[in-house]
Every structure is written in structure tokens, then in C-alpha cells.
Design a protein around this motif. Sequence first.
Motif, mmCIF file in Angstrom:
data_model
loop_
_atom_site.group_PDB
_atom_site.id
_atom_site.type_symbol
_atom_site.label_atom_id
_atom_site.label_comp_id
_atom_site.label_asym_id
_atom_site.label_seq_id
_atom_site.Cartn_x
_atom_site.Cartn_y
_atom_site.Cartn_z
ATOM 1 N N ARG A 4 5.495 -2.950 4.376
ATOM 2 C CA ARG A 4 5.390 -1.551 4.792
ATOM 3 C C ARG A 4 6.709 -1.066 5.386
ATOM 4 N NH1 ARG A 4 0.935 -1.565 8.695
ATOM 5 N NH2 ARG A 4 -0.401 -1.741 6.859
ATOM 6 N N GLN B 218 -3.709 4.228 3.335
ATOM 7 C CA GLN B 218 -3.248 4.974 2.173
ATOM 8 C C GLN B 218 -4.349 4.935 1.116
ATOM 9 O OE1 GLN B 218 -0.212 6.425 1.766
ATOM 10 N NE2 GLN B 218 0.944 5.640 3.503
ATOM 11 N N GLU C 59 3.072 -6.029 7.125
ATOM 12 C CA GLU C 59 3.958 -5.306 8.044
ATOM 13 C C GLU C 59 5.382 -5.216 7.492
ATOM 14 O OE1 GLU C 59 0.565 -7.142 10.158
ATOM 15 O OE2 GLU C 59 2.120 -7.942 8.831
ATOM 16 N N THR D 296 -6.824 -3.146 4.262
ATOM 17 C CA THR D 296 -5.450 -2.949 4.736
ATOM 18 C C THR D 296 -5.295 -3.184 6.238
ATOM 19 O OG1 THR D 296 -5.787 -0.576 5.133
ATOM 20 C CG2 THR D 296 -5.056 -1.242 2.925
ATOM 21 N N GLU E 106 0.821 -1.210 0.000
ATOM 22 C CA GLU E 106 0.000 0.000 0.000
ATOM 23 C C GLU E 106 0.850 1.254 0.000
ATOM 24 O OE1 GLU E 106 -2.056 1.064 3.636
ATOM 25 O OE2 GLU E 106 -1.090 -0.587 4.676
#
Length: 268
Positions: A165, A98, A162, A92, A36
Amino acid sequence: MAERRTITGFSNPLVKFLRSLREKKHRKRERRFLAEGLRLLTDARECGKVPEILVMATGREPHPLLDALEEAVGKAGGEIVEMDVEILAKVTGKDNPQAVAGVFAEFDTRLSSLDRNASPIWLVAQALRDPGNLGTMLRTGDAVGAGGLILLDDCADPFSVEAVRASMGAIFTQQLAMARWDEFLPWLRSGAGQLVAASLRDPTDYRQAPYAAPCFLMVGNESQGLPAAYEEACDLRVTIPMLGRADSLNAAVAGAVLAYEALAHLRK
């Protein structure tokens, strides 16, 4: 031309599919993962990786990078989906998601896909359990121009939301391989490569160590470190002096310190 549609209900099958990618068993089954953020997806596009499905929040602000992303997905024959931000939050798992997310096919993570001569430095992590640490090591690899990250034994899933990101886009810029130790060591010894461990077992000060390319810098599990047999198999063991009360650094931080020192040494 990309297929484009709008989703307005939480019960839509695609929403359920996207949400399922937050779980490892579903990612493994589908061999797909979720990323994302416009910056992260732009990094992917610039590395030649385009999402199969581009998901966007309705009412988002226009942006030239988003236009470029939509064009790339269209040329690749992907799918573009719009949905309310509340639905995207369910996808998400974030209250303030986002405005853009994408579904990507997992990469080839076999050791055989790596070219060890592509870079003088490679990062290796054994039994790394924290996805944040994993993502940080990918970012470190990108920062020092490493060839990539090799994950040994039972590590966190690099394709989790995780870890992706935390990588801040480095999941797309770094080569990634996953293997067991008994597969990795024969592969390493089949060609050039110096294996260096962060260790307390008869170590050399990390600033004085004779690093040699291609250099594979290995850190162990966050709480247990490396198994003794792994340390013994290394060509070089190094230590980072602790000047305070702490007896060790975070695994990802230790990897970054060693990577920059090795890089400086190899550039001389």
C-alpha cells in the motif's frame, strides 16, 4: 475466459485464503500477496503484471479502468470474485476498503535476476523494519528512475499489505531483490558498481560527492544505522547536514535526498 463467482459468506474457503495473505508465514508458504485499489492494480496491469484472482465489491461504481482490468484477468485465465463490502473489509483488514483487490504471485527476488546496468541508480536498504519506509523507498526509486530496491538482511516484508500500500504501485514498477550482506557484497564486486553509504564515518558532504554509475545508495536500520563493517566496505560515505536539533533523517527520506542528488550529479 476468466472464472467468475460471487461469495456471500465469511466462512468461504477463499475468504479465509485471502485473509491469510495478511500474515507473512502464509504469504511465504503460498508465494502470493495481496494488493488493493484500482489505481495500484492498474499500475500492475500496465507493467504487465495481472492478478491471479481479482476481487471486487458488489455494488461498486463502474469504471473503464476496472473494465480493462477484468479483460486482462480474463485473457490471462484468472479468476474474478465478487463479494459484499463487509466481507472485503475482513479480507483487507480495513473498515473502508477499496472496491478492488488482487492476488499476485511473488516476484523473483534473487540478486541474479537484476541487470545492474539497467539504471545508473539503485537503492539499497539494510535491516529496514518499517513497511511504510520500505514502500516509500520503492516510490522514491520509481520517482528517480532507479533500477530497483535491494533489501539486505532482516528487512520488513515487501509483500505485506502495508508495504504494498505504501509503495503506491511502485512494487510493480521497481525491481526487487533480497539478500544477506555476505551474498550482496560479492555480487556487487563481481561487476561495475559504486557502493555509497549514508554515514557519519569520515564522510563527504552529499552535495560534493563524486557519484559514479551504476551507483548503489545504501541506508541502514531506522534506529541503529549501518554496521561499521558495512560502512567500511563502501566506496564512498556521505552525510546530509543537519541544521536543526535533529541528528538524523528518516531512513526513507535520507534515501530520497541522496537519490535526487546522485541523479543530478550523474546527469551532468
